[in-house]
Write a protein that holds these residues in place. Structure first.
Motif, PDB file in Angstrom:
ATOM      1  N   ALA A  90       0.749  -1.235   0.010  1.00  0.00           N
ATOM      2  CA  ALA A  90       0.201  -0.027   0.088  1.00  0.00           C
ATOM      3  C   ALA A  90       0.968   1.355  -0.207  1.00  0.00           C
ATOM      4  O   ALA A  90       0.643   2.143  -0.533  1.00  0.00           O
ATOM      5  CB  ALA A  90      -0.723   0.059   1.254  1.00  0.00           C
ATOM      6  N   ARG A  91       1.720   1.124   0.792  1.00  0.00           N
ATOM      7  CA  ARG A  91       2.866   2.379   0.957  1.00  0.00           C
ATOM      8  C   ARG A  91       3.420   2.598  -0.567  1.00  0.00           C
ATOM      9  O   ARG A  91       3.560   3.549  -1.020  1.00  0.00           O
ATOM     10  CB  ARG A  91       3.998   2.158   2.005  1.00  0.00           C
ATOM     11  N   GLN A  92       4.077   1.683  -1.145  1.00  0.00           N
ATOM     12  CA  GLN A  92       4.667   1.510  -2.629  1.00  0.00           C
ATOM     13  C   GLN A  92       3.561   2.210  -3.517  1.00  0.00           C
ATOM     14  O   GLN A  92       4.092   3.130  -4.312  1.00  0.00           O
ATOM     15  CB  GLN A  92       5.197   0.431  -2.875  1.00  0.00           C
ATOM     16  N   ARG A  93       2.360   1.943  -3.387  1.00  0.00           N
ATOM     17  CA  ARG A  93       1.400   2.352  -4.406  1.00  0.00           C
ATOM     18  C   ARG A  93       1.075   3.765  -4.137  1.00  0.00           C
ATOM     19  O   ARG A  93       0.879   4.557  -5.290  1.00  0.00           O
ATOM     20  CB  ARG A  93      -0.044   1.343  -4.172  1.00  0.00           C
ATOM     21  N   GLN A  94       0.990   4.222  -2.861  1.00  0.00           N
ATOM     22  CA  GLN A  94       0.971   5.650  -2.473  1.00  0.00           C
ATOM     23  C   GLN A  94       2.164   6.442  -2.965  1.00  0.00           C
ATOM     24  O   GLN A  94       2.033   7.627  -3.581  1.00  0.00           O
ATOM     25  CB  GLN A  94       0.730   5.719  -1.043  1.00  0.00           C
ATOM     26  N   GLN A  95       3.389   5.920  -2.854  1.00  0.00           N
ATOM     27  CA  GLN A  95       4.672   6.715  -3.393  1.00  0.00           C
ATOM     28  C   GLN A  95       4.346   6.996  -5.049  1.00  0.00           C
ATOM     29  O   GLN A  95       4.722   8.048  -5.518  1.00  0.00           O
ATOM     30  CB  GLN A  95       5.831   5.930  -3.152  1.00  0.00           C
ATOM     31  N   CYS A  96       3.897   5.702  -5.749  1.00  0.00           N
ATOM     32  CA  CYS A  96       4.019   5.714  -7.073  1.00  0.00           C
ATOM     33  C   CYS A  96       2.942   6.930  -7.481  1.00  0.00           C
ATOM     34  O   CYS A  96       2.953   7.791  -8.534  1.00  0.00           O
ATOM     35  CB  CYS A  96       3.518   4.412  -7.720  1.00  0.00           C
ATOM     36  N   GLU A  97       1.856   6.850  -7.009  1.00  0.00           N
ATOM     37  CA  GLU A  97       0.750   7.864  -7.108  1.00  0.00           C
ATOM     38  C   GLU A  97       1.387   9.100  -7.075  1.00  0.00           C
ATOM     39  O   GLU A  97       1.075  10.119  -7.732  1.00  0.00           O
ATOM     40  CB  GLU A  97      -0.576   7.414  -6.498  1.00  0.00           C
ATOM     41  N   SER A  98       1.977   9.629  -5.917  1.00  0.00           N
ATOM     42  CA  SER A  98       2.689  10.748  -5.546  1.00  0.00           C
ATOM     43  C   SER A  98       3.433  11.213  -6.853  1.00  0.00           C
ATOM     44  O   SER A  98       3.482  12.279  -7.060  1.00  0.00           O
ATOM     45  CB  SER A  98       3.190  10.811  -4.294  1.00  0.00           C
ATOM     46  N   THR A  99       4.226  10.093  -7.058  1.00  0.00           N
ATOM     47  CA  THR A  99       5.130  10.380  -8.241  1.00  0.00           C
ATOM     48  C   THR A  99       4.531  10.878  -9.455  1.00  0.00           C
ATOM     49  O   THR A  99       4.933  11.843 -10.251  1.00  0.00           O
ATOM     50  CB  THR A  99       6.157   9.442  -8.508  1.00  0.00           C
ATOM     51  N   LEU A 100       3.333  10.163  -9.723  1.00  0.00           N
ATOM     52  CA  LEU A 100       2.808  10.255 -11.118  1.00  0.00           C
ATOM     53  C   LEU A 100       2.087  11.743 -11.170  1.00  0.00           C
ATOM     54  O   LEU A 100       1.598  12.431 -12.181  1.00  0.00           O
ATOM     55  CB  LEU A 100       1.815   9.250 -11.279  1.00  0.00           C
ATOM     56  N   GLN A 101       1.744  12.307  -9.701  1.00  0.00           N
ATOM     57  CA  GLN A 101       1.065  13.654  -9.861  1.00  0.00           C
ATOM     58  C   GLN A 101       1.979  14.717 -10.384  1.00  0.00           C
ATOM     59  O   GLN A 101       1.450  15.607 -10.901  1.00  0.00           O
ATOM     60  CB  GLN A 101       0.768  13.954  -8.238  1.00  0.00           C
ATOM     61  N   SER A 102       3.272  14.799 -10.262  1.00  0.00           N
ATOM     62  CA  SER A 102       4.251  15.691 -11.005  1.00  0.00           C
ATOM     63  C   SER A 102       4.565  15.404 -12.509  1.00  0.00           C
ATOM     64  O   SER A 102       5.524  15.986 -12.694  1.00  0.00           O
ATOM     65  CB  SER A 102       5.417  15.749 -10.039  1.00  0.00           C
ATOM     66  N   GLU A 103       3.795  14.716 -13.019  1.00  0.00           N
ATOM     67  CA  GLU A 103       4.279  14.284 -14.491  1.00  0.00           C
ATOM     68  C   GLU A 103       3.976  15.311 -15.246  1.00  0.00           C
ATOM     69  O   GLU A 103       4.816  15.703 -16.129  1.00  0.00           O
ATOM     70  CB  GLU A 103       3.311  13.106 -14.907  1.00  0.00           C
ATOM     71  N   GLY A 104       3.076  16.450 -15.084  1.00  0.00           N
ATOM     72  CA  GLY A 104       2.850  17.494 -16.074  1.00  0.00           C
ATOM     73  C   GLY A 104       3.912  18.457 -15.909  1.00  0.00           C
ATOM     74  O   GLY A 104       4.534  19.045 -16.929  1.00  0.00           O
ATOM     75  N   ALA A 105       4.283  18.684 -14.561  1.00  0.00           N
ATOM     76  CA  ALA A 105       5.567  19.752 -14.497  1.00  0.00           C
ATOM     77  C   ALA A 105       6.905  19.083 -14.962  1.00  0.00           C
ATOM     78  O   ALA A 105       7.400  20.013 -15.598  1.00  0.00           O
ATOM     79  CB  ALA A 105       5.786  19.872 -12.856  1.00  0.00           C
ATOM     80  N   VAL A 106       7.078  17.861 -15.047  1.00  0.00           N
ATOM     81  CA  VAL A 106       8.164  17.157 -15.634  1.00  0.00           C
ATOM     82  C   VAL A 106       8.291  17.473 -17.106  1.00  0.00           C
ATOM     83  O   VAL A 106       9.277  17.893 -17.730  1.00  0.00           O
ATOM     84  CB  VAL A 106       8.375  15.805 -15.202  1.00  0.00           C
ATOM     85  N   ARG A 107       6.954  17.357 -17.850  1.00  0.00           N
ATOM     86  CA  ARG A 107       6.957  17.565 -19.067  1.00  0.00           C
ATOM     87  C   ARG A 107       7.354  18.885 -19.551  1.00  0.00           C
ATOM     88  O   ARG A 107       8.091  19.070 -20.661  1.00  0.00           O
ATOM     89  CB  ARG A 107       5.678  17.063 -19.485  1.00  0.00           C
ATOM     90  N   ARG A 108       6.872  19.737 -18.643  1.00  0.00           N
ATOM     91  CA  ARG A 108       6.767  21.194 -19.051  1.00  0.00           C
ATOM     92  C   ARG A 108       8.398  21.520 -19.054  1.00  0.00           C
ATOM     93  O   ARG A 108       9.069  22.523 -19.489  1.00  0.00           O
ATOM     94  CB  ARG A 108       6.102  22.019 -18.026  1.00  0.00           C
TER      95      ARG A 108
END
Length: 829
Positions: free
Chosen positions: A330-348
């Motif tokens: 569950a913790r690993q899934r939460q970390q992955c979701e947190s990382t995917l939240q900054s996907e837009g900023a990374v592409r910019r």
């Protein structure tokens, strides 16, 4: 004693003054028969070092802390690892040679040899009348010199006036008596006095020993008396202890009878005691066997309970592992979701990172340009300050040149105003000459003014150009600050975009890992539903453990019942036996017998000790009688020693400085004063006369032994002690007294040293007294029969009055190869 030649090697005073490691002075060749010989030279030439070594004693009196040979060390005066003093001298028609070797090369050592020249001209070791031969030891060398010339104290008082020498008025009464006793030849009396003093010391030591013996006898007598007092009641104590001995013997017999009766009773009860012991042993063994059986059953129960606890721990561990695995996913899934939240900023950031780098490079180039402008501004400012200082220096120099031109014009104008113009004095007038000199200098001064005007114009133009440059560059600091701020902002933006761009791969990994975690959670759902219940294997193992525990409980109850029945039968058998014998009574009887035996033995010992004390009392009475006889004999010896000690004390006092020697000194006082007054009259006139007082009046009006030099002034009619006179007068009077001692020594004791020595003794005298001082020297030589006096003086007039002069300054200016061939001396007409 006449010094003939002196060689010094490695002495610090010679090296510092003359720059030489070795120096040889041959007096026979240098001064011939001259009576007054002056040793001349500037301060620090080594004059005192030479004079201090023109005698055979092992000291340099001007360097010694005390008079005589004490308080001095050659090691402080030498500068080579091996230094040497070689003195050839004559005394009473014979030639002697003193060789002193000072080694200072890590291990200090001094060797002193004395040789005498035989009829064949060969040097042989000196030998005393007792057969002692010169062996290089300093102690033996001092004995040889004192045998030939007397004590060092007498020599340095009568014949050698060293620098800083203590005046006779400063001598203590004991010191002056010792000196005068040596002058008067009273050494034999003093030696006898010393021997008498030694006898007194021996008698005192013997008296102390005898008194200690008497004190020991008194202590022994007191100890014997104390013992006698302690043993005074011995007869009564013997009678009392005899009665006590009989009573304790009767008590011992009663205790033995009581013990025999109890022992017989104990033997009769021994059979029943054996049966009781057997039954008690069986009971103990039965109790031990029961305990072992019960302990075995308890051990099996403990083993089964441990199995049950292990089963519970395995079940708990399995459940905890399943819950932990679900939480981790569950913790690993939460970390992955947190990382995917900054996907837009990374592409910019990926799209804007190149533009940010280009902007950072442009801003950095702008900072470099503004820094170069700031450097140019600082360089321009320093050049502008230098130009200002140069302009100010030119203006100061121009002012001085204008003032000089004006002064030269004023001086040139004097040619029309001087009163000697048109006269014969024209060529000799200093004012006119100065005006003509100014005329020649005016063109040069005007040329300097023009040159300085040109330099000032050039400097002003340079300063104007630098001011224009400074105005153009003065905004460079503000521009640099703004450019650095923009560069910092651009750098922060580029770094932020770069960090976000680097996370592009992390976004892809997080998306793939999220899919894997969802699959793992899907597979764990069925197992999670069964995690709260036991497995069939765990349930079966729990049932086996419960059955084994019930069987062990039943077995424990059966064993306890069996062993209790057997113990009841043994207790019944023990109760049927007769009562046990009380062993405490037997032990008490045995203790009573032992105590009675100890009391009887102690009574025997006390009675025996009392008998022995009676015998000791009789022996003490015999010792007391013998000790009394010894005390009487020691008292008689003490009385005899005290009588002899009084007689020898009286003899030592009569032969001491306060006895016959004091009387001889009293007789010699007028003679010494007469010699001093003759010298004062012959050299200084009739103003001063001296008297030597050997008896001094105390505050109580009593006379005591002392030594006071009293001077009578013929001009004022007053008398006062020499220490109350001025410094020059004290030197004057002291030198007369010292030379009077030398004259007395030469005429009355038969000891004439032949040569006198003096080192700057005239320092406190005025010019007139200095000349009288030289007259006194010649009078002493005449009256005492002395052959020569060698002296040092810093007064050229006194040096010129000498018969011969040894000039060390001339020696220092040359480069001699052999010292004795280059010493410069002059003989006065």
């Amino acid at each position: 004693m006449y010094p003939l030649s002196l060689t010094l090697k490695g002495f610090r005073g010679i090296r510092d003054g003359l720059g030489l490691d070795a120096l040889t002075l041959d007096l026979e060749r240098l001064v011939g028969d001259a009576q007054l010989v002056a040793l001349a030279g500037a301060n620090g030439r080594g004059k005192t070092t030479i004079l201090d070594n023109w005698h055979p004693y092992l000291t340099m009196p001007s360097r010694a802390a005390v008079a005589g040979t004490g308080g001095f060390s050659f090691y402080d005066q030498v500068c080579l690892p091996e230094a040497e003093k070689d003195l050839v001298w004559s005394h009473e028609g014979r030639r002697y040679r003193s060789q002193v070797v000072i080694r200072n090369n890590g291990r200090r050592a001094t060797e002193a040899y004395l040789f005498v020249q035989d009829a064949a001209g060969q040097w042989r070791p000196f030998q005393l009348p007792d057969g002692t031969v010169s062996d290089g030891k300093t102690g033996s060398y001092v004995r040889y010199i004192e045998h030939l010339l007397g004590s060092a104290e007498t020599f340095f008082t009568a014949a050698f006036a060293a620098q800083g020498k203590r005046q006779l008025s400063a001598y203590q009464a004991g010191e002056i008596k010792t000196l005068l006793a040596d002058l008067l030849g009273q050494e034999d009396i003093r030696n006898e006095g010393r021997k008498a003093g030694q006898v007194v010391d021996l008698l005192k030591a013997g008296l102390v020993a005898v008194r200690q013996e008497r004190a020991g006898l008194d202590a022994s007598s007191q100890r014997l008396e104390a013992e006698r007092q302690r043993l005074a009641d011995v007869p009564a104590r013997v009678e009392s202890l005899s009665r006590t001995q009989r009573e304790r013997g009767q008590s011992l017999d009663k205790a033995r009878n009581r013990l025999a009766q109890l022992q017989a009773t104990f033997d009769q009860s021994r059979g029943s005691e054996a049966r009781r012991t057997q039954l008690n042993t069986e009971r103990t063994e039965l109790i031990q066997a029961g305990r072992q059986a019960i302990e075995a059953i308890k051990a099996q129960e403990s083993s089964q309970r441990q199995r049950l606890e292990q089963l519970d721990r395995r079940i708990a561990t399995r459940k905890a592992q399943a819950a932990s695995q679900r939480q981790g996913l569950a913790r690993q899934r939460q970390q992955c979701e947190s990382t995917l939240q900054s996907e837009g900023a990374v592409r910019r950031a990926v799209s804007r990172a190149p533009l940010a780098d280009i902007l950072l490079a442009a801003r950095s180039l702008r900072v470099q340009e503004t820094r170069e402008r700031l450097s140019s501004l600082r360089q321009c400012a320093s050049q502008r300050d230098a130009a200002r200082q140069r302009l100010q220096a030119i203006e100061r120099e121009a002012g001085q040149a204008a003032f000089r031109s004006e002064d030269l014009g004023r001086r040139f104008g004097l040619t029309r105003e001087v009163p000697c113009a048109g006269t014969d004095l024209l060529g000799q007038c200093k004012l006119l000459g100065d005006a003509r000199e100014a005329q020649t200098l005016i063109p040069s001064a005007q040329g300097t003014i023009r040159r300085l005007a040109d330099e000032k114009g050039a400097a002003q133009r340079e300063l104007d150009w630098l001011n224009a440059q400074w105005q153009r560059l003065k905004d460079a600091p503000q521009e640099l600050a703004r450019a650095e701020m923009l560069e910092t902002q651009a750098r922060d933006r580029a770094v932020r975009y770069t960090r976000l761009s680097a996370r592009e791969g992390e976004i892809g990994q997080a998306r793939a890992r999220l899919a894997d975690i969802d699959r793992e959670l899907g597979t764990m759902v069925p197992i999670a539903g069964q995690a709260e219940t036991d497995t069939p294997e765990e349930q079966g193992e729990r049932r086996q453990i419960d059955v084994a525990l019930q069987a062990l409980a039943t077995q424990h109850e059966q064993q306890a019942k069996h062993y209790r029945q057997m113990l009841d039968r043994l207790d019944a058998s023990l109760a049927a036996l007769p009562p046990a014998f009380d062993s405490r009574l037997l032990a008490e009887a045995q203790n009573a017998v032992a105590t009675a035996q100890q009391d009887a033995a102690q009574a025997d010992r006390d009675h025996l000790q009392a008998v022995r004390d009676g015998e000791a009392l009789a022996a003490l009475e015999r010792q007391a009688r013998e000790l009394k006889d010894r005390q009487q004999a020691v008292a008689a010896r003490i009385a005899n020693v005290e009588t002899q000690l009084g007689n020898w004390n009286l003899l030592a006092k009569c032969l001491s400085n306060d006895g016959l020697i004091a009387l001889a000194i009293d007789d010699a006082g007028p003679t010494l004063a007469g010699f001093a007054n003759d010298l004062l009259l012959a050299c200084y006139g009739a103003r001063f006369t001296v008297s030597l007082l050997t008896q001094v009046e105390t505050k109580k009006g009593e006379q005591r032994e002392g030594f006071v030099i009293e001077v009578h002034d013929g001009e004022s009619g007053q008398s006062k002690r020499v220490e109350q006179m001025s410094g020059g007068e004290r030197v004057w009077i002291n030198e007369c007294l010292v030379r009077a001692v030398a004259l007395y020594l030469a005429q009355h004791s038969g000891r004439c040293y032949g040569t006198l020595f003096s080192d700057e003794a005239d320092g406190a005298l005025d010019p007139a007294r200095k000349r009288m001082f030289m007259a006194m020297k010649r009078e002493v030589l005449r009256l005492g029969g002395y052959a020569r006096e060698i002296f040092i003086s810093q007064t050229p007039e006194l040096t010129a009055m000498a018969d011969a002069v040894i000039d060390l300054d001339t020696l220092a200016r040359g480069a001699p190869v052999t010292m004795s061939e280059n010493v410069v001396f002059t003989t006065q007409p």
